[in-house]
Design an enzyme around this catalytic site. Structure first.
Site, PDB file in Angstrom:
ATOM      1  N   HIS A 122       9.883 -44.373 -77.242  1.00  9.83           N
ATOM      2  CA  HIS A 122       9.112 -43.167 -76.869  1.00  9.83           C
ATOM      3  C   HIS A 122       7.599 -43.400 -76.866  1.00  9.83           C
ATOM      4  CE1 HIS A 122      12.670 -40.765 -76.767  1.00  9.83           C
ATOM      5  NE2 HIS A 122      12.908 -40.891 -78.056  1.00  9.83           N
ATOM      6  N   ASP A 159      20.077 -44.809 -75.276  1.00  9.91           N
ATOM      7  CA  ASP A 159      19.769 -43.799 -76.273  1.00  9.91           C
ATOM      8  C   ASP A 159      19.970 -42.412 -75.666  1.00  9.91           C
ATOM      9  OD1 ASP A 159      17.871 -43.758 -79.046  1.00  9.91           O
ATOM     10  OD2 ASP A 159      17.755 -41.934 -77.840  1.00  9.91           O
ATOM     11  N   HIS A 161      18.165 -39.835 -76.053  1.00  6.89           N
ATOM     12  CA  HIS A 161      16.861 -39.320 -75.621  1.00  6.89           C
ATOM     13  C   HIS A 161      16.235 -40.299 -74.629  1.00  6.89           C
ATOM     14  CE1 HIS A 161      17.478 -37.580 -79.704  1.00  6.89           C
ATOM     15  NE2 HIS A 161      17.055 -36.486 -79.100  1.00  6.89           N
TER      16      HIS A 161
END
Length: 308
Positions: A122, A159, A161
């Site tokens: 991220h 993942d 996300h």
């Protein structure tokens, strides 16, 4: 050839507030789950500034280093924390990804799993977020391109996300292909199929909440795996998040351990066809400790089978 495991106890020095899902116990449970497996075990070196600068500007590296407190904890945003050991933990995570690339390129191992934390996918070019400080998977890809002279490197992210940071870091890199499946809609709000990169080098496979292995197989078989095959990577990097598991508390996909095993096997077969099996896998999410441990073991067992 063999499968290597790269980790370091310094990653346990990155602590988070009580109740935070990205907890120290995650790494311990993963390592416990892998303890009985036949793996070449390596210590993660700390990445230097010039290593991290393959994907993050020096001003950002300096800002993250300066944010680390001498005592206590500091919130960089609502989810992302730093404590006195966080910077070294993040350097070990970045260093593990670089060491893994060197290992597979030198033939020390056929493939590598990096069991480090904090996660990385991220972290955008100049923004820490989602528990992440440095973009380890994107760093591994850029390092392989720049230092090892590869022409094509693929990054796969499963993942739950979306790896917005990896997408941001590789958006304008025509030598890299980023293929990602994720629950959509879900935080961080990116990952739509219309996001295709600056050189048609991004493939997003959005999966609706509540979907499981059947939907995942269909998306990867129809769109993800064919694009990887056509790209013919010289190195395959995996952002291995295990929070798409049915039991994970932070999202609503319903994968099981065997789904992670199936996808890992498919990716390893592509790597065998195009890059002599060279795979670097880095740990991302997974927040139910039992599901994380079982899924990570299934993933690494498949790496071991592919590495024989």
């Amino acid at each position: 050839m063999t499968t290597a495991l790269i980790s370091h106890d310094d990653c346990l020095g990155h602590t988070t507030p009580e109740g935070h899902p990205e907890q120290v116990a995650r790494q311990g449970r993963v390592l416990d789950a892998l303890a009985s497996l036949d793996l070449l075990r390596m210590a993660a070196p700390p990445a230097r500034d010039e290593d991290i600068a393959h994907v993050h500007p020096q001003a950002y590296i300096d800002r993250i280093a300066a944010a680390a407190p001498e005592t206590g904890a500091v919130a960089l945003d609502g989810d992302t924390w730093m404590t006195p050991g966080s910077m070294m933990a993040a350097r070990r995570g970045a260093g593990a990804a670089i060491r893994a690339v060197d290992a597979v390129m030198a033939g020390e191992a056929r493939n590598v799993f990096c069991a480090t934390r904090p996660p990385g996918h991220h972290a955008e070019r100049e923004t820490p977020m989602g528990f992440c400080l440095f973009g380890n998977a994107a760093l591994a890809a850029q390092y392989a391109l720049d230092r090892h002279g590869l022409k094509r490197v693929a990054v796969v992210d499963f993942d739950v996300h979306h790896g917005n940071g990896t997408q941001d870091l590789l958006w304008d890199e025509p030598r890299a292909l980023f293929v990602s499946s994720q629950q959509f809609p879900l935080w961080p709000g990116t990952g739509a199929a219309t996001e295709r990169g600056g050189h048609d080098n991004v493939v997003n496979l959005p999966l609706p909440p509540g979907s499981g292995g059947t939907e995942m197989y269909a998306a990867w078989t129809r769109d993800g795996l064919p694009r990887l095959d056509a790209f013919a990577p010289e190195l395959l990097i995996i952002s291995a998040g295990f929070d798409a598991h049915h039991d994970d508390p932070l999202a609503q996909l319903s994968w099981r351990e065997e789904d992670f095993r199936w996808l890992t096997g498919q990716l390893c077969r592509i790597a065998a066809r195009h890059c002599d099996g060279r795979v670097v896998s880095v740990l991302e999410g997974g927040y139910d400790l039992d599901a994380l441990a079982a899924s990570a073991r299934a993933h690494v067992e498949e790496l071991i089978e592919a590495g024989k």
